[in-house]
Design a protein around this motif. Structure first.
Motif, PDB file in Angstrom:
ATOM      1  N   GLY A 287      -5.535   3.026 -20.931  1.00  0.00           N
ATOM      2  CA  GLY A 287      -4.429   2.082 -20.939  1.00  0.00           C
ATOM      3  C   GLY A 287      -4.480   1.173 -19.730  1.00  0.00           C
ATOM      4  N   ALA A 288      -3.301   0.702 -19.302  1.00  0.00           N
ATOM      5  CA  ALA A 288      -3.209  -0.292 -18.230  1.00  0.00           C
ATOM      6  C   ALA A 288      -2.895   0.367 -16.897  1.00  0.00           C
ATOM      7  N   LEU A 289      -3.352  -0.272 -15.825  1.00  0.00           N
ATOM      8  CA  LEU A 289      -3.132   0.229 -14.469  1.00  0.00           C
ATOM      9  C   LEU A 289      -3.152  -0.953 -13.506  1.00  0.00           C
ATOM     10  N   SER A 290      -2.174  -1.009 -12.598  1.00  0.00           N
ATOM     11  CA  SER A 290      -2.092  -2.088 -11.611  1.00  0.00           C
ATOM     12  C   SER A 290      -1.908  -1.495 -10.226  1.00  0.00           C
ATOM     13  N   VAL A 291      -2.409  -2.195  -9.204  1.00  0.00           N
ATOM     14  CA  VAL A 291      -2.227  -1.762  -7.822  1.00  0.00           C
ATOM     15  C   VAL A 291      -1.874  -2.965  -6.950  1.00  0.00           C
ATOM     16  N   ASP A 292      -1.091  -2.705  -5.906  1.00  0.00           N
ATOM     17  CA  ASP A 292      -0.812  -3.687  -4.861  1.00  0.00           C
ATOM     18  C   ASP A 292      -1.527  -3.237  -3.600  1.00  0.00           C
ATOM     19  N   TYR A 293      -2.001  -4.193  -2.825  1.00  0.00           N
ATOM     20  CA  TYR A 293      -2.733  -3.833  -1.616  1.00  0.00           C
ATOM     21  C   TYR A 293      -2.703  -4.991  -0.625  1.00  0.00           C
ATOM     22  N   PHE A 294      -2.760  -4.632   0.643  1.00  0.00           N
ATOM     23  CA  PHE A 294      -2.970  -5.602   1.705  1.00  0.00           C
ATOM     24  C   PHE A 294      -4.468  -5.696   1.981  1.00  0.00           C
ATOM     25  N   THR A 295      -4.905  -6.868   2.399  1.00  0.00           N
ATOM     26  CA  THR A 295      -6.323  -7.044   2.681  1.00  0.00           C
ATOM     27  C   THR A 295      -6.489  -8.118   3.749  1.00  0.00           C
ATOM     28  N   ASP A 296      -7.716  -8.327   4.179  1.00  0.00           N
ATOM     29  CA  ASP A 296      -7.955  -9.385   5.153  1.00  0.00           C
ATOM     30  C   ASP A 296      -8.191 -10.706   4.434  1.00  0.00           C
ATOM     31  N   ASP A 297      -8.475 -11.747   5.195  1.00  0.00           N
ATOM     32  CA  ASP A 297      -8.621 -13.079   4.601  1.00  0.00           C
ATOM     33  C   ASP A 297      -9.765 -13.148   3.601  1.00  0.00           C
ATOM     34  N   ARG A 298     -10.798 -12.314   3.775  1.00  0.00           N
ATOM     35  CA  ARG A 298     -11.950 -12.327   2.875  1.00  0.00           C
ATOM     36  C   ARG A 298     -11.810 -11.338   1.719  1.00  0.00           C
ATOM     37  N   GLY A 299     -10.701 -10.625   1.681  1.00  0.00           N
ATOM     38  CA  GLY A 299     -10.495  -9.678   0.593  1.00  0.00           C
ATOM     39  C   GLY A 299     -11.222  -8.371   0.757  1.00  0.00           C
ATOM     40  N   GLU A 300     -11.636  -8.050   1.963  1.00  0.00           N
ATOM     41  CA  GLU A 300     -12.345  -6.801   2.215  1.00  0.00           C
ATOM     42  C   GLU A 300     -11.384  -5.773   2.819  1.00  0.00           C
ATOM     43  N   ARG A 301     -11.798  -4.520   2.794  1.00  0.00           N
ATOM     44  CA  ARG A 301     -11.043  -3.402   3.366  1.00  0.00           C
ATOM     45  C   ARG A 301      -9.600  -3.366   2.849  1.00  0.00           C
ATOM     46  N   PRO A 302      -9.402  -3.242   1.555  1.00  0.00           N
ATOM     47  CA  PRO A 302      -8.030  -3.179   1.011  1.00  0.00           C
ATOM     48  C   PRO A 302      -7.307  -1.918   1.460  1.00  0.00           C
ATOM     49  N   LEU A 303      -6.017  -2.082   1.743  1.00  0.00           N
ATOM     50  CA  LEU A 303      -5.118  -0.963   2.033  1.00  0.00           C
ATOM     51  C   LEU A 303      -4.123  -0.879   0.883  1.00  0.00           C
ATOM     52  N   TYR A 304      -4.244   0.145   0.054  1.00  0.00           N
ATOM     53  CA  TYR A 304      -3.432   0.251  -1.154  1.00  0.00           C
ATOM     54  C   TYR A 304      -2.044   0.778  -0.810  1.00  0.00           C
ATOM     55  N   ILE A 305      -1.018   0.130  -1.366  1.00  0.00           N
ATOM     56  CA  ILE A 305       0.358   0.496  -1.041  1.00  0.00           C
ATOM     57  C   ILE A 305       1.182   0.905  -2.249  1.00  0.00           C
ATOM     58  N   ASP A 306       0.746   0.559  -3.436  1.00  0.00           N
ATOM     59  CA  ASP A 306       1.574   0.874  -4.607  1.00  0.00           C
ATOM     60  C   ASP A 306       0.724   0.876  -5.860  1.00  0.00           C
ATOM     61  N   GLY A 307       1.092   1.720  -6.813  1.00  0.00           N
ATOM     62  CA  GLY A 307       0.427   1.759  -8.106  1.00  0.00           C
ATOM     63  C   GLY A 307       1.434   1.671  -9.229  1.00  0.00           C
ATOM     64  N   ASN A 308       1.051   1.065 -10.320  1.00  0.00           N
ATOM     65  CA  ASN A 308       1.893   0.973 -11.515  1.00  0.00           C
ATOM     66  C   ASN A 308       1.051   1.289 -12.745  1.00  0.00           C
ATOM     67  N   PRO A 309       1.461   2.247 -13.564  1.00  0.00           N
ATOM     68  CA  PRO A 309       0.699   2.598 -14.762  1.00  0.00           C
ATOM     69  C   PRO A 309       1.004   1.668 -15.930  1.00  0.00           C
ATOM     70  N   ARG A 310       0.829   0.363 -15.699  1.00  0.00           N
ATOM     71  CA  ARG A 310       1.196  -0.636 -16.710  1.00  0.00           C
ATOM     72  C   ARG A 310       0.634  -1.984 -16.298  1.00  0.00           C
ATOM     73  N   LEU A 311       0.749  -2.950 -17.174  1.00  0.00           N
ATOM     74  CA  LEU A 311       0.480  -4.332 -16.813  1.00  0.00           C
ATOM     75  C   LEU A 311       1.678  -4.911 -16.077  1.00  0.00           C
ATOM     76  N   VAL A 312       1.406  -5.751 -15.092  1.00  0.00           N
ATOM     77  CA  VAL A 312       2.468  -6.419 -14.343  1.00  0.00           C
ATOM     78  C   VAL A 312       2.252  -7.927 -14.470  1.00  0.00           C
ATOM     79  N   GLU A 313       3.140  -8.584 -15.206  1.00  0.00           N
ATOM     80  CA  GLU A 313       3.078 -10.043 -15.382  1.00  0.00           C
ATOM     81  C   GLU A 313       1.662 -10.501 -15.770  1.00  0.00           C
ATOM     82  N   PRO A 314       1.253 -10.254 -17.008  1.00  0.00           N
ATOM     83  CA  PRO A 314      -0.138 -10.462 -17.408  1.00  0.00           C
ATOM     84  C   PRO A 314      -0.561 -11.897 -17.686  1.00  0.00           C
TER      85      PRO A 314
END
Length: 406
Positions: free
Chosen positions: A251-278
């Protein structure tokens, strides 16, 4: 196919209506509210009033059984937290309709703040420094501002507090005393000052088959994005693939994360077992809602797909609410409105996610109504945001009831 969404109030549901209709599906939804975002759409073929999941999960359970027994739907799409109940009742519902949810234990690990923290730790994925408190009163000892407090059973953006000062801390402690059960730990997480991104994925039996990531460029209400841009994030896709494989996600899975300007080294802060605003993914060439329907129906997906980067999208409603919450004067709200209708500015060239006016003219009515209310009284923005956390969503009490279902 004929698709039934499990609610019609959220921005995710409203966007799924558009995405699914564009893919040729017939869309219906159920919701406890007579008037909600989904009501303002010519793309919906049927609307149902249902008991509120948050206060009557047993009634919502009976509604699903009766409706799916009486009428034919090809796919049930749990577009928001109703998936918690669908995952718990999977064996009961599967003879009546197709859907894609993982095992209940896997679903719960991603849904709850405490479960998601443990999952990240187990897989060696990075997150901001986090520790647990056994009692809300222990917050009085914590003064390393700013920081974030999360209830163990918190879902969506509720039961999460950004603490900037003692007043914020005391208010969070008081509210936690009402939502947290005795013995449930509280998460205290360091604040990270970095760009915020969100990634969404669709899995088929543990295999990643669709992925899209966006960066928040302008903050709206409740931490959401008023303006975002799609980005290329193979490292995040790899991390999500690891989660999906580990949990045999379906099924669907979404995550929120902080990252640097280049999008490397993500720090994950939240997960959602669904689509979020697809719709952001759809506008970038990947219709995740349609992909989820086809996974639900058992269609074999040959290979993984990604949306294209560099596509900017906006939510007009978030633009206005975000401006009002930041204390904008009426002239600033007027300036935002003018950008939304074409005047040069950060929102002018972005594609609209929530209100596809040319395709679905009725969709603009909630935004017009919100704009008039905010122009009349900008201070009402906070109350308008809280109204979105309605009876269609889970509460800690409903979660405990669903967990204990026989």
């Amino acid at each position: 196919m004929r698709v039934l969404l499990t609610e019609g109030s959220s921005t995710s549901a409203r966007q799924a209506i558009t995405a699914l209709a564009l893919a040729g599906h017939e869309v219906a939804y159920c919701d406890p509210a007579r008037i909600c975002l989904g009501r303002f759409s010519r793309l919906v073929v049927r609307r149902y009033r249902c008991p509120p999941l948050g206060t009557d999960p047993e009634g919502f359970r009976h509604f699903l059984h009766e409706t799916l027994s009486r009428e034919r739907f090809d796919v049930l799409l749990p577009i928001h937290e109703q998936g918690y109940l669908v995952a718990r009742l999977a064996d009961e519902l599967r003879p009546r309709v197709a859907f894609a949810v993982p095992a209940f234990e896997s679903y719960e690990r991603v849904l709850t703040k405490l479960g998601f923290r443990g999952l990240l730790t187990e897989l060696g994925l990075q997150q901001p420094p986090t520790h647990l408190l056994d009692d809300p009163r222990s917050l009085a000892q914590h003064a390393a501002y700013p920081f974030v407090v999360k209830a163990a059973l918190g879902t969506a953006s509720r039961s999460t507090w950004l603490i900037r000062c003692q007043a914020d801390r005391d208010r969070a402690a008081a509210e936690l005393a009402h939502v947290a059960s005795p013995g449930e730990p509280i998460l205290v997480q360091a604040w990270v000052s970095a760009p915020l991104e969100q990634a969404q994925a669709v899995f088929q039996e543990g295999r990643l088959v669709g992925f899209h990531a966006t960066r928040r460029l302008v903050e709206g209400a409740g931490g959401g994005a008023a303006l975002k841009e799609s980005v290329h994030r193979p490292n995040v896709a790899s991390d999500l693939a690891k989660i999906g494989s580990h949990l045999s996600w379906h099924g669907a899975l979404s995550v929120d994360y902080f990252t640097d300007d280049r999008g490397e080294r993500p720090l994950y802060i939240d997960g959602n077992p669904r689509l979020v605003e697809p719709m952001a993914a759809s506008l970038a060439g990947l219709n995740l809602a349609d992909l989820l329907v086809r996974v639900s129906a058992g269609h074999s997906i040959a290979h993984g797909r990604m949306g294209r980067p560099g596509v900017r999208t906006r939510l007009a409603l978030q633009v206005l609410l975000g401006a009002a919450l930041r204390g904008a004067r009426r002239r600033n709200l007027v300036a935002s409105l003018l950008q939304l209708v074409g005047r040069p500015g950060p929102f002018a060239q972005a594609r609209e996610e929530l209100t596809p006016v040319r395709l679905d003219p009725l969709s603009v009515l909630p935004v017009v109504g919100a704009a008039l209310m905010l122009l009349a009284r900008p201070a009402c923005a906070g109350a308008m945001v809280r109204q979105g956390w309605g009876a269609h969503l889970l509460t800690p009490e409903a979660m405990r009831h669903i967990r204990d279902l026989a």
